[in-house]
Each structure stands twice: as C-alpha cells, then as structure tokens.
Design an enzyme around this catalytic site. Structure first.
Site, mmCIF file in Angstrom:
data_model
loop_
_atom_site.group_PDB
_atom_site.id
_atom_site.type_symbol
_atom_site.label_atom_id
_atom_site.label_comp_id
_atom_site.label_asym_id
_atom_site.label_seq_id
_atom_site.Cartn_x
_atom_site.Cartn_y
_atom_site.Cartn_z
ATOM 1 C CE1 TYR A 122 18.052 -6.197 4.282
ATOM 2 C CE2 TYR A 122 20.125 -7.403 4.344
ATOM 3 C CZ TYR A 122 18.827 -7.283 3.907
ATOM 4 O OH TYR A 122 18.294 -8.255 3.091
ATOM 5 C CD GLN A 152 16.203 -12.255 0.196
ATOM 6 O OE1 GLN A 152 17.099 -11.518 -0.193
ATOM 7 N NE2 GLN A 152 16.238 -13.560 0.027
ATOM 8 C CB THR A 165 -27.156 -8.152 22.232
ATOM 9 O OG1 THR A 165 -28.297 -8.573 22.980
ATOM 10 C CG2 THR A 165 -27.337 -6.686 21.869
ATOM 11 C CG HIS A 166 -25.865 -11.952 24.283
ATOM 12 N ND1 HIS A 166 -24.740 -12.121 25.059
ATOM 13 C CD2 HIS A 166 -26.441 -10.799 24.710
ATOM 14 C CE1 HIS A 166 -24.652 -11.131 25.938
ATOM 15 N NE2 HIS A 166 -25.677 -10.307 25.741
ATOM 16 C CD GLU A 224 -19.003 -21.094 3.107
ATOM 17 O OE1 GLU A 224 -18.940 -22.055 3.876
ATOM 18 O OE2 GLU A 224 -19.396 -21.197 1.927
ATOM 19 C CB SER A 261 -23.392 -29.319 -3.031
ATOM 20 O OG SER A 261 -23.170 -30.693 -2.776
ATOM 21 C CG ASN A 273 21.645 -3.234 3.136
ATOM 22 O OD1 ASN A 273 21.368 -4.226 2.458
ATOM 23 N ND2 ASN A 273 22.639 -3.216 4.016
ATOM 24 C CE LYS A 288 -24.956 -27.184 0.930
ATOM 25 N NZ LYS A 288 -24.769 -27.293 2.344
ATOM 26 C CE LYS A 342 12.196 -7.435 -0.526
ATOM 27 N NZ LYS A 342 12.797 -7.729 0.825
HETATM 28 N N1 ARG Z 1 17.041 -8.983 -1.488
HETATM 29 C C1 ARG Z 1 17.419 -8.229 -0.343
HETATM 30 C C2 ARG Z 1 16.216 -8.027 0.562
HETATM 31 O O1 ARG Z 1 15.148 -8.168 0.107
HETATM 32 C C3 ARG Z 1 17.945 -6.893 -0.719
HETATM 33 C C4 ARG Z 1 18.917 -6.323 0.257
HETATM 34 C C5 ARG Z 1 20.102 -7.226 0.347
HETATM 35 N N2 ARG Z 1 21.187 -6.638 1.042
HETATM 36 C C6 ARG Z 1 22.210 -7.389 1.430
HETATM 37 N N3 ARG Z 1 23.193 -6.798 1.973
HETATM 38 N N4 ARG Z 1 22.193 -8.684 1.293
HETATM 39 O O2 ARG Z 1 16.326 -7.736 1.716
#
Ligand code: ARG
Length: 462
Positions: free
Chosen positions: A318, A323, A156-157, A291, A278, A111, A284, A326
């Site tokens: 935690y 998780q 403007t606008h 875009e 295109s 953690n 084109k 990420k």
């Molecule tokens: N892979 C976990 C995460 O990204 C790491 C921490 C996990 N801790 C646990 N007690 N399961 O959060």
C-alpha cells in the site's frame, strides 16, 4: 482521546493544512454503508474465532448499527481531523461504546479495510450499471421493433453507401452494449474476491476465518496474496476501461443523434424534455443531452488515464498515493450511471421521421452496388461490373438523374447484360431485403436478430 487513532507515536499535532490535504473523508464518506457492513461482519468473525467475546461483538455491532442510522438521518458529523471514513466511524464507535470499540480493529488494517469497502461498493454499482445497460438496450430494441419498415441511408465516410433498415442501425448499438455488459460481468468475477485478512500487508497473527467473512459478504472466494491484496486496484482500472469503451459507444450514438436531429438531416426529433433553447436565437432546439454525453466521454477517458498513471511504478504494497483512486472511480460511476439513465429515456421518447430517412436513402446512388451484384449474377466478373456501374453513375451525375429514373435503353448503353428485370433490383426495399445472410440488413435477418437480442436480454445474457 485525540481524533487521531494513530496518535500514540506522535508528540506534535498534525499541521492544520496537512490534515486537510491528506484527508479523504470529503469523498470517501460515500463508502459508509460498506465500511459498516464490513466491520459488522469482521466483528462477528472475531467472536466466532474467540478473538473477542460474543458480548463484545454484540456491543460493537449495536454501536455500528446506531452509527449507520446517525449517518442516514444526517446526524453524523464527518470530521476532517479523523481523516477518512474508516477512522470517522471507528472513532465515533469508541466515543459511543467506550474502549470495547477499540477491539474492532483487531486483525485488520485500513489497507485491507479500504480494499474491502471499495470492492463491496463497486460490486453494487456494477450490478446497477448492468441493469441500466439493459434498460438502454430495451429502449433501442423497442425503437427497432416499432420502426421495422423504415429504411435509412447507411454511410461509410459519412457518404451515402447502401440503404439499411433503421432497425439494423439500432441493433448495431444493442450489440455494442452487449459487449460492454460482457466486459462488466467479466470484471465482476475478478472484483468479487474478499480482501480482508491481508492486514497492513503481510497477513495477521490472529486465527481469523477469511472464508467465513467472504461467504457472509457474498464473495465468490478470497484473495490469495496479502501484498497484492492491499496494493491491487485492477478492479477500479478494469471498471474505468469498461466505462471508457462504453462511453465511446454512447459518444458515437450521441454524434449520430446530433447529426440526425439537425435541419440538414432531419431524421429524428428528440423530445423537448431532452433539449434546450438558445437565449438569443428563438428558433433553436439544441440536442444538449447527446452533446453532454459526448463531452462526458472525455472525463471518463481522463479518469482511466489518472488511475493508470496513479498506479504506475508504485512499489508494493500500500502507498498513500492509492487514496487518489477514489475520485476518478466515483466520478466515472456517476457519469456512467447518469449517461445511461438519460439515454434510455431519451431513446424511448425519440421520434423517427421515416419519410426524410427514405428520401435520403434514395439519394446518392445508394443502390449502385445492387446493379453490380446483378451483373455478377449474369456472369460478369465483379471488377468489370464495378466499372460498368461506375460509368452508369457518372452518366447519372452528368445528366442530373438518379438510378431508378434511368430507362432500360439508358442502362443498356453501359451493358447489354442489363434486362428489364433490373428495375426489380434497384428499389430500396429490394436492395435491403437482398442482404439476407446472418448479420445483414434484410428485414428477415433483422427480425431474427431482434428476437435473439430480446431473448438474450430476458435471460440476462447480454
Ligand atoms: N483513506 C485511505 C485510502 O483511501 C485508507 C487506507 C489508509 N491506510 C494508511 N495506511 N494510510 O487509501
């Protein structure tokens, strides 16, 4: 040994699908360098504090460095059964150096480990993104400087409003990016605190030295509450907020580049390298890059919302939910880096069609405000002046004329205060260059801001 470093309490194996469902190795493997760096530092601290021996620490560090090489040379097999990057590396370490490898996780939990890894990783990304912002700002400043005489319509606008320098328009985006950089620096200071030592949630019973670890890893200090430390993802949220605002800025510039490169505006040419054709319409040349950046703004907003929703109402400390932080964070980083890189190059190569901009700037009675200001200087209250010019413009519309085409006699139908010097005030140059107050579009003011922006960039202030 089981792949599961936590298998002791269990009698049944993990369900095969659950194993895959709960694993994060497929995306958190990008943290490997930071995980190893954190572990090396942690092992050395454990030895300094005599929690493990110096010899044990050396064996651990050597094993970790070998694992780093294995990963970087593509000779490391990431395993879903080992769940995440932390356990993939730790299990491999034990495989390589035997049971002494099992001492690395003393006084540590995944953690606080994952909090460390993400902070270290994000800190490097923040610095790379700061540099990328600077590159884009430089490209905008270069375009401004190379086209200092170019006048374009200000809107403007999306209706022609008043003429402005093209350089002034570029500098508007330099300002936005300067604020973005400021937000990045600001969040970096809260990101740059060392979380290790929080343990699972309550701290550790071992006599660790958090401050030493922080110093080794270049952190400004340590976090102050173990519960908060393992459950805080504000740094990821702050980064995604920064990214949302920054992408919003890029999406606005994108929109303008798309409009400006259309046949109807024809203000700019994006270089071929940044456009595509295109498959059916041979004429084109599509502005795909702006875009796409405009489109990618949406996913960055989505990532921000994912993270906010993920963290909402989570009890301390935690929770496995976290998780899920990420992928949105990583996707945001990749999107921001890609967008900034491609934009800096595209802006540097963009060519300006100054004649088209000038023709457009002269259309739409863009110097009408200048006549009103002229009358105010002759003593007329602004409201009355506005009325006079409104009638003048209506006359122009009805007679298919533009303001500079009017004769003095025509002007004087609407106000006897108008004299022959009026013609000095209704040109594009006069209109632009009259706006000399700080922040205005006069060439003198724009040149000054350009110089200041260059200086600030050099000093790394923006
Ligand atoms: N892979 C976990 C995460 O990204 C790491 C921490 C996990 N801790 C646990 N007690 N399961 O959060």
């Amino acid at each position: 040994m089981s792949d599961k470093l936590w298998a002791g309490r269990f009698t049944q194996p993990t369900d095969a699908f659950v194993e895959e469902f709960t694993a994060s190795i497929n995306f958190d493997q990008r943290l490997y360098r930071y995980d190893i760096l954190g572990s090396v530092t942690h092992a050395r601290m454990l030895a300094r504090q005599e929690i493990i021996t110096g010899g044990e620490a050396e064996t651990i560090v050597a094993g970790l460095n070998e694992i780093l090489l294995e990963i970087e040379s593509g000779n490391f097999t990431f395993s879903v059964a080992r769940e995440d990057i932390h356990m993939n590396i730790e299990a491999r370490l034990i495989e390589k150096i035997g049971s002494v490898g099992g001492k690395l996780h003393t006084a540590r939990s995944r953690n606080d480990q994952v909090a460390l890894d993400v902070r270290l990783y994000l800190r490097d990304e923040v610095d790379a993104i700061s540099a990328a912002l600077k590159k884009l700002q430089t490209a905008l400043l270069d375009q401004a400087e190379a086209n200092l005489d170019v006048i374009m319509p200000g809107y403007t606008h999306l209706q022609t409003a008043q003429p402005v320098l093209f350089a002034h328009h570029m500098l508007a985006y330099v300002e936005m990016l300067a604020r973005d950089t400021g937000r990045l620096h600001d969040l970096r200071s809260r990101l740059n605190l060392m979380p290790l030592g929080a343990g699972a949630l309550a701290g550790t019973t071992f006599p660790i030295d958090r401050e030493w670890v922080a110093e080794q890893l270049g952190f400004a200090g340590v976090t102050r509450n173990s519960l908060d430390t393992v459950s805080d993802r504000d740094f990821a949220l702050e980064f995604c907020s920064f990214a949302s605002i920054m992408m919003m800025h890029l999406s606005r510039l994108s929109e303008e580049l798309i409009l400006w490169s259309s046949a109807d505006f024809a203000f700019i040419d994006l270089s071929d390298g940044f456009c595509t054709g295109s498959s059916i319409m041979p004429q084109k040349k599509n502005p795909d890059v702006p875009e796409l950046v405009r489109g990618k703004t949406g996913r960055v907003y989505g990532n921000s919302m994912s993270l906010l929703t993920l963290m909402k109402s989570l009890p301390l400390a935690y929770n496995k939910d976290m998780q899920e932080d990420k992928e949105p964070l990583f996707d945001t980083i990749d999107t921001v880096r890609g967008s900034l890189k491609v934009f800096a190059e595209m802006i540097a190569e963009m060519s300006i069609k100054s004649e088209q901009m000038r023709i457009a700037a002269a259309r739409g009675f863009s110097t009408a405000t200048d006549i009103a200001d002229y009358l105010v200087r002759k003593g007329l209250p602004f409201r009355n002046a506005h009325e006079v010019v409104g009638k003048t413009v209506r006359y122009c519309v009805e007679n298919a004329k533009d303001i500079p085409d009017l004769t003095l006699a025509e002007f004087q139908q609407f106000s006897s205060d108008i004299e022959s010097d009026i013609f000095n005030y209704v040109t594009l140059e006069a209109s632009v260059n009259a706006r000399t107050a700080t922040g205005g579009t006069a060439r003198s003011a724009v040149e000054k801001e350009l110089g200041l922006a260059r200086q600030a960039l050099k000093k790394g202030q923006v």
